[in-house]
Every structure is written in structure tokens, then in C-alpha cells.
Scaffold this active site. Structure first.
Site, PDB file in Angstrom:
ATOM      1  N   HIS A  90      29.841  15.374  81.587  1.00 15.33           N
ATOM      2  CA  HIS A  90      29.113  16.647  81.511  1.00 15.33           C
ATOM      3  C   HIS A  90      27.693  16.372  81.050  1.00 15.33           C
ATOM      4  O   HIS A  90      27.479  15.633  80.091  1.00 15.33           O
ATOM      5  CB  HIS A  90      29.786  17.604  80.521  1.00 15.33           C
ATOM      6  CG  HIS A  90      29.029  18.890  80.374  1.00 15.33           C
ATOM      7  ND1 HIS A  90      29.133  19.917  81.273  1.00 15.33           N
ATOM      8  CD2 HIS A  90      28.104  19.285  79.466  1.00 15.33           C
ATOM      9  CE1 HIS A  90      28.331  20.901  80.929  1.00 15.33           C
ATOM     10  NE2 HIS A  90      27.683  20.535  79.827  1.00 15.33           N
ATOM     11  N   ASP A  98      35.362  32.136  79.209  1.00 14.78           N
ATOM     12  CA  ASP A  98      34.005  31.600  79.093  1.00 14.78           C
ATOM     13  C   ASP A  98      33.042  32.333  80.023  1.00 14.78           C
ATOM     14  O   ASP A  98      31.903  32.611  79.640  1.00 14.78           O
ATOM     15  CB  ASP A  98      33.975  30.094  79.383  1.00 14.78           C
ATOM     16  CG  ASP A  98      32.540  29.601  79.363  1.00 14.78           C
ATOM     17  OD1 ASP A  98      31.903  29.719  78.291  1.00 14.78           O
ATOM     18  OD2 ASP A  98      32.037  29.144  80.397  1.00 14.78           O
ATOM     19  N   ARG A 139      26.506  36.561  76.428  1.00 16.58           N
ATOM     20  CA  ARG A 139      25.557  35.774  75.619  1.00 16.58           C
ATOM     21  C   ARG A 139      24.179  35.789  76.266  1.00 16.58           C
ATOM     22  O   ARG A 139      23.163  35.906  75.595  1.00 16.58           O
ATOM     23  CB  ARG A 139      26.072  34.336  75.480  1.00 16.58           C
ATOM     24  CG  ARG A 139      27.260  34.225  74.525  1.00 16.58           C
ATOM     25  CD  ARG A 139      27.922  32.869  74.645  1.00 16.58           C
ATOM     26  NE  ARG A 139      27.022  31.782  74.349  1.00 16.58           N
ATOM     27  CZ  ARG A 139      27.139  30.551  74.852  1.00 16.58           C
ATOM     28  NH1 ARG A 139      28.130  30.246  75.658  1.00 16.58           N
ATOM     29  NH2 ARG A 139      26.286  29.617  74.519  1.00 16.58           N
ATOM     30  N   SER A 184      31.977  26.639  74.884  1.00 19.03           N
ATOM     31  CA  SER A 184      31.831  27.032  76.289  1.00 19.03           C
ATOM     32  C   SER A 184      32.010  25.800  77.194  1.00 19.03           C
ATOM     33  O   SER A 184      32.805  25.803  78.144  1.00 19.03           O
ATOM     34  CB  SER A 184      30.438  27.652  76.476  1.00 19.03           C
ATOM     35  OG  SER A 184      30.076  27.706  77.815  1.00 19.03           O
ATOM     36  N   LYS A 233      35.922  24.455  79.440  1.00 17.60           N
ATOM     37  CA  LYS A 233      36.043  24.133  80.870  1.00 17.60           C
ATOM     38  C   LYS A 233      36.493  22.689  81.056  1.00 17.60           C
ATOM     39  O   LYS A 233      37.263  22.374  81.963  1.00 17.60           O
ATOM     40  CB  LYS A 233      34.700  24.393  81.564  1.00 17.60           C
ATOM     41  CG  LYS A 233      34.384  25.893  81.653  1.00 17.60           C
ATOM     42  CD  LYS A 233      32.982  26.187  82.144  1.00 17.60           C
ATOM     43  CE  LYS A 233      31.955  25.943  81.079  1.00 17.60           C
ATOM     44  NZ  LYS A 233      30.661  26.575  81.251  1.00 17.60           N
TER      45      LYS A 233
HETATM   46  N1  URA Z   1      26.416  25.330  79.606  1.00 14.42           N
HETATM   47  C1  URA Z   1      27.598  25.930  79.421  1.00 14.42           C
HETATM   48  O1  URA Z   1      28.533  25.740  80.178  1.00 14.42           O
HETATM   49  N2  URA Z   1      27.724  26.763  78.363  1.00 14.42           N
HETATM   50  C2  URA Z   1      26.732  27.004  77.489  1.00 14.42           C
HETATM   51  O2  URA Z   1      26.923  27.747  76.564  1.00 14.42           O
HETATM   52  C3  URA Z   1      25.500  26.361  77.702  1.00 14.42           C
HETATM   53  C4  URA Z   1      25.377  25.522  78.766  1.00 14.42           C
END
Ligand code: URA
Length: 426
Positions: free
Chosen positions: A81, A160, A167, A182, A186
Site C-alpha cells: 500500500h 470505510d 470524513r 481506513s 481494506k
Molecule cells: N487512503 C485511505 O484509504 N484512507 C484514508 O483515510 C486516507 C488515504
């Protein structure tokens, strides 16, 4: 659950139990807790923060809010990621490279927003490429090709998706526990056992300082470790763009050169570091020199061709991607050494050319972008081209030119800055 009591606990700096967090999430998903109460709680978290165990419990509750992908039985399921940068095409290189080294990459990725790009947009600049796959197709391709990248499924960590939209609208994105939960919700639902995080630091990144990036990386690693995942993190600089290409099709073209053993040295170096870290975490011990052989021998490129074909893309089109037809050069204002190429300004330039979006649903032009001819630390002559803007009939060109000129600095002397800032292990 009484939402007001829950919000008050956080407002006063208290700690939630895992059970309270789970019922808050399930109450929100069931429509029993309205947006305004969740928004108030999110703001309280921004101010008060969360403890490590609270953040891990929130992440688990979010990961459990939808489907979980079962990658058990597949060899070495790994994931990566990136917290988002400019010119960051590492996933396009890393996915086939890791598969060529014996790992399985079954990954869900996002689209670009604002000045940062997204892997799915980049892949869609390849003719015929399908980013929307059924669960069956996704798993079958992971098994047969060892690599699959699809768009984020709505069934994966749906809490999320709801949280993120709220948000975005309530200025509560910038909180370490909220970002970490968040991202990791995932990743946990995605099923990989070993995960490497590329946490970007600098003007073109979410995290502007090394200390902030370290805190985010440590928080995400702790969540992953608690859930039984093997975690590594690389903190990497994002003051100037990664590589030379910024813009969807231009970045695919550059990733292809890297997979053919060529391309910019910073892109290759970061891909090799990320690959060696995640392979080591997953129990495949390979040094960077050995991994580099998969790039130089054509093995990784071959895997790219099989992957693209499996998702409906035409691998022969990789040599001839559709770029915007018009080009305008930007030249060095004086002789010297390039001392800055501000990533944020360059990302903005691509966005105004039409290559990025302000809102999630905006259409984008995959063929526009900026191709740099030099990097920080390179000598330049007065009037020498340093960047080419790819545009369509001048759309957004004036504003993009202003951004590119602001991004560039030439000094009498300047040293290249380090790319890899820190490696972290749990
Ligand atoms: N990327 C995400 O998936 N979530 C966040 O809160 C910020 C960046």
C-alpha cells in the site's frame, strides 16, 4: 447503543471497548446512527486520538463490515500500500515483479483524487483493460496468473466507504488513527498475509514530516501485526515526483520500461526495496540483486503481458499507448543545477490538464501529463528543455505551465536527496 454517550466518552478523552466500537459501526451501517452523530464522533477522534488497542478494534470492526477475500491456499499472498504520491507507478511494476519471484499479488486499488494518481486509472489507459471483476474471476486469475489488480469492491470494508465520504465532507481526514484504520481495514479484508507499506514523506505527500510518517507507519504496522499479518514499511521521499512521468498513460509507459530493465533509477530502486521487504516478510528470501534479475531477464515483463491479457487488455498496445497529441516544452530559466521539482505543483499541473479529478465521479483524460527531462541534482543549460506537457488542444495549458514553472528551481549547486528514508519492521 446510546450514540450520545459514545460521542461524549471520546469528547472527554476516554477509551472505547472493542464491543462499543463494533456496535457503533454496525449501528451506522444499519442506518440506526445518523451521519451527524458519526461526524461528531469523527471530530472528537481528530482532537482526542485513539489508543493502539482502540485503533486495532476499530479496524477489525470495519474489516468485518463486509466480505473478506480468502487467499489461503495461494502461494505467498502479498500486498503493498502506498499512502499516495505524484508519479507513483510502483504497483504496476511491483505486482508482476513479485509474481515473477514466486508470490501471489491479488490486490484491490483505487482511483486518483486531487493531485495524486490511482493505479486503476493508470491501468485503464491500456486498451481493453477490465478493472471490474467478479469475486470468482478475481480469485481464478490470482490462481492462474499470480497477479490480479481490480477496483475496490463495494463489498470490501463497506464501513470505510461510508466513513471516508463523511470524513471528506467534515474535514476529518487528517487523523492518524482514522487514516490507519481506513487503510488497514481494506488490507485485512483483502486477505494478504504479508504487507509492505510505502509511506511517502514530503511536499507531495499526505505526511509532510518524517515524524508524522513514522507515526502513521507504526500505527498501521501494529494493526496488521495484531491481526497476524507480517508487516514491513518503507518511508520514502516525495519532494519530487517518482521517476520522470506523471499522468496515467505516461506512467504506464514508464512502468513498462522499468519492467524491461530500464527506466529511471529512483523508480527501479524503490521497486527493488519494496519487493525485497515484502518477499522477506513472506518467507521468500531474495536479495535485491536477485530480484533485479527478474527485471533484467524479461521474466517480470512476461508476467505483465500475461496479467494484462488475462484482464482483457491488449499487451501489444503497451508499446504504443494513447497519449495526448499536443506537446509544449518548459525550458530551464538559467544555467545551473535543478534544485527542486515540487511534486505537489507538478501533480496539480497534470490535474488541470485534465489528468486528475476534484470529485470522485469526474471523468479524466488518461493521455495528458508531464514528462520530466531532468531530476533534482542534474545540471541544466539555460533554455534546455526540462519538462514536456502533453495536452489536448491547450486545455488547461496556461494554468499547468504556471504550476510547472513554480515547481522548478535552478541553483548554482544542489545534491540529489535520498529516496529511501527508513525501513521499519515489526
Ligand atoms: N487512503 C485511505 O484509504 N484512507 C484514508 O483515510 C486516507 C488515504
Amino acid at each position: 447503543m446510546r450514540a450520545t454517550k459514545f460521542i461524549m466518552t471520546k469528547r472527554e478523552g476516554g477509551e472505547h471497548s472493542p464491543e462499543e466500537l463494533a456496535s457503533f459501526i454496525s449501528g451506522y451501517l444499519a442506518g440506526e446512527i445518523p451521519d451527524y452523530q458519526v461526524a461528531a464522533w469523527l471530530m472528537a477522534v481528530c482532537w482526542r486520538g485513539m489508543t493502539g488497542p482502540e485503533t486495532a478494534a476499530l479496524t477489525e470492526a470495519m474489516a468485518s463490515s463486509g466480505d473478506r477475500i480468502d487467499l489461503s491456499g495461494l502461494p505467498h499472498p502479498v500486498d503493498k500500500h502506498s499512502t499516495g504520491g505524484v508519479g507513483d507507478k510502483t504497483s504496476l511494476v511491483l505486482a508482476p515483479l513479485l509474481a515473477a519471484c514466486g508470490a501471489t499479488v491479488a490486490k484491490m486499488s483505487g482511483r486518483g483524487l486531487g493531485h495524486t494518481g490511482g493505479t486503476i486509472d493508470k491501468l485503464e489507459s491500456i486498451a481493453g483493460f477490465r478493472s471490474s471483476l467478479s469475486d470468482r474471476e478475481f480469485l481464478e486469475q490470482a490462481r492462474s496468473v499470480g497477479v490480479v489488480i481490480a477496483g475496490q469492491s463495494k463489498e470490501l470494508a463497506p464501513a470505510d466507504g461510508l466513513f471516508y465520504a463523511l470524513r471528506d465532507a467534515t474535514a476529518t481526514v487528517g487523523s492518524v488513527p482514522l487514516i490507519a484504520s481506513s487503510v488497514m481495514s481494506k488490507k485485512l479484508a483483502g486477505g494478504a498475509r504479508s504487507i509492505v507499506l510505502d509511506v511517502k514523506v514530503g511536499s507531495g505527500a499526505f505526511m509532510k514530516t518524517l515524524a508524522e510518517a513514522r507515526e502513521l507507519a507504526r500505527t498501521m504496522m501494529a494493526i496488521g501485526a495484531q491481526a497476524g499479518r507480517r508487516m514491513r514499511a518503507v518511508l520514502s521521499a516525495m519532494e519530487e515526483p517518482l521517476g520522470l512521468a506523471i499522468g496515467n498513460a505516461l506512467e504506464v509507459r514508464e512502468a513498462v520500461t522499468c519492467l524491461q530493465g530500464e527506466g529511471p533509477t529512483d523508480l527501479r530502486a524503490l521497486c527493488l526495496t519494496l519487493a525485497s521487504q515484502v518477499l522477506a516478510a513472506s518467507g521468500i528470501a531474495r536479495g535485491e540483486a536477485e530480484i533485479a534479475r527478474a527485471l533484467d531477464s524479461g521474466l517480470a515483463f512476461e508476467r505483465l503481458e500475461r496479467w494484462i491479457a488475462a484482464q482483457g487488455g491488449d499487451p501489444t498496445s503497451l508499446a504504443n499507448l494513447d497519449l495526448a497529441p499536443d506537446q509544449t516544452l518548459v525550458r530551464a530559466p538559467r544555467a545551473g543545477v535543478l534544485s527542486a521539482l515540487d511534486a505537489l505543483e507538478l501533480g496539480q499541473a497534470v490535474r488541470v490538464l485534465g489528468g486528475g479529478r476534484d470529485a470522485k465521479t469526474d471523468p479524466i483524460d488518461l493521455g495528458v501529463g508531464v514528462l520530466l527531462q531532468a531530476k533534482v541534482g542534474d545540471p541544466v543549460a539555460a533554455g534546455e528543455p526540462v519538462a514536456t506537457l502533453y495536452h489536448r488542444g491547450g486545455h488547461g495549458l496556461e494554468e499547468a505551465l504556471r504550476s510547472v514553472r513554480r515547481a522548478l528551481s535552478v541553483a548554482d549547486a544542489s545534491a540529489p536527496k535520498p529516496l529511501i528514508l527508513e525501513l521499519l519492521e515489526t
